[in-house]
Design an enzyme around this catalytic site. Structure first.
Site, short mmCIF file in Angstrom:
data_model
loop_
_atom_site.label_atom_id
_atom_site.label_comp_id
_atom_site.label_asym_id
_atom_site.label_seq_id
_atom_site.Cartn_x
_atom_site.Cartn_y
_atom_site.Cartn_z
NE ARG A 58 -2.57 -2.02 2.96
CZ ARG A 58 -2.87 -2.04 4.31
NH1 ARG A 58 -3.36 -0.86 5.08
NH2 ARG A 58 -2.45 -2.88 5.13
CD GLU A 95 0.92 -8.17 18.09
OE1 GLU A 95 0.31 -7.82 16.84
OE2 GLU A 95 0.26 -8.15 19.10
O1 PRP Z 1 3.81 -0.05 11.69
P1 PRP Z 1 3.57 -1.46 11.59
O2 PRP Z 1 2.84 -2.47 12.79
O3 PRP Z 1 4.76 -2.29 11.05
O4 PRP Z 1 2.32 -1.63 10.61
C1 PRP Z 1 2.25 -0.98 9.39
C2 PRP Z 1 2.37 -1.72 7.78
O5 PRP Z 1 1.35 -2.78 7.85
C3 PRP Z 1 0.67 -2.38 6.63
O6 PRP Z 1 1.29 -3.33 5.80
P2 PRP Z 1 0.77 -4.71 5.45
O7 PRP Z 1 1.92 -5.52 6.00
O8 PRP Z 1 -0.60 -5.21 5.88
O9 PRP Z 1 0.97 -4.83 3.92
P3 PRP Z 1 0.19 -4.33 2.44
O10 PRP Z 1 0.68 -3.00 2.55
O11 PRP Z 1 0.87 -5.14 1.58
O12 PRP Z 1 -1.20 -4.49 2.71
C4 PRP Z 1 0.78 -1.15 6.36
O13 PRP Z 1 0.80 -0.86 4.81
C5 PRP Z 1 2.44 -0.62 6.94
O14 PRP Z 1 3.09 -0.93 5.93
N1 ADE Z 2 -5.18 -1.10 11.83
C1 ADE Z 2 -4.86 -1.32 10.63
N2 ADE Z 2 -5.50 -1.04 9.28
C2 ADE Z 2 -4.92 -0.71 8.31
N3 ADE Z 2 -3.75 -1.36 7.98
C3 ADE Z 2 -2.82 -1.68 9.04
N4 ADE Z 2 -1.54 -2.01 9.06
C4 ADE Z 2 -1.33 -2.40 10.48
N5 ADE Z 2 -2.38 -2.14 11.19
C5 ADE Z 2 -3.42 -1.89 10.36
#
Ligand code: PRP
Ligand code: ADE
Length: 171
Positions: A58, A95
């Site tokens: 994203r 986590e």
């Molecule tokens: O601060 P954190 O706890 O590390 O979480 C934040 C990350 O989690 C989500 O990515 P996700 O792993 O869901 O991947 P995506 O972008 O491919 O959906 C979001 O886009 C961040 O990259």
């Molecule tokens: N609560 C949340 N919503 C969307 N993206 C996330 N990535 C990590 N935590 C999230």
């Protein structure tokens, strides 16, 4: 224009008890999306980045238009096994378990200023890992930018650069 009006809150996704902040609805609204990119560009321009580093996946949606707007280069930080050629990796704790991000060798020249961009700051683990990786290849990280910040998770405490976020949530 209130960006929060265009972010959808989805309860119990991807698992019970998690409130998911969905940017799909923001992307669907061209005026709100343009405003979002313009706000981040205004905040990042003073850092004079040579490159923006987008975090898969994203984060790419935000970083690519932002790099165009700022007139700087764009590089990808990807999950493992996605980038061709020689790469540099960094593994970090989640986590539960670990994850690995990668960058292509030569994507950053030593001393280049690389601003990190993602959609959302939660625990800060992903952004901290991205900063570690950029520094490992000789880049300087003057700042980071996200649309959304989950302030109750205190992700900023893991980060040592200024972070701009546009929409903060405390639940
Ligand atoms: O601060 P954190 O706890 O590390 O979480 C934040 C990350 O989690 C989500 O990515 P996700 O792993 O869901 O991947 P995506 O972008 O491919 O959906 C979001 O886009 C961040 O990259
Ligand atoms: N609560 C949340 N919503 C969307 N993206 C996330 N990535 C990590 N935590 C999230």
């Amino acid at each position: 224009m209130n960006i929060k009006d265009h972010i959808r809150e989805v309860p119990d996704f991807p698992k019970p008890g998690i409130l998911f902040y969905d940017i799909s609805t923001l992307l669907m609204h061209p005026a709100a999306w343009r405003h979002t990119v313009e706000q981040l560009a205004e905040a990042m321009a003073p850092h004079k980045p040579d490159l923006l580093a987008g975090i898969e996946s994203r984060g790419f949606l935000v970083s690519a238009p932002l790099a165009l707007k700022l007139g700087c280069g764009f590089i990808m930080l990807r999950k493992k096994g996605k980038l061709p050629g020689a790469t540099v990796k960094h593994s970090y704790d989640l986590e539960y378990g670990t994850d690995t991000i990668e960058i292509q060798e030569g994507a950053v020249q030593p001393g280049q200023k690389v601003v990190l961009v993602d959609d959302l700051l939660a625990t800060g683990g992903t952004m901290a890992a991205a900063a570690h990786l950029i520094r490992k290849v000789g880049g300087v990280v003057p700042a980071a930018a996200c649309i959304i910040e989950l302030t109750f998770l205190n992700g900023r405490s893991k980060l040592d650069m200024p972070v701009t976020t546009l929409a903060q949530y405390d639940v």
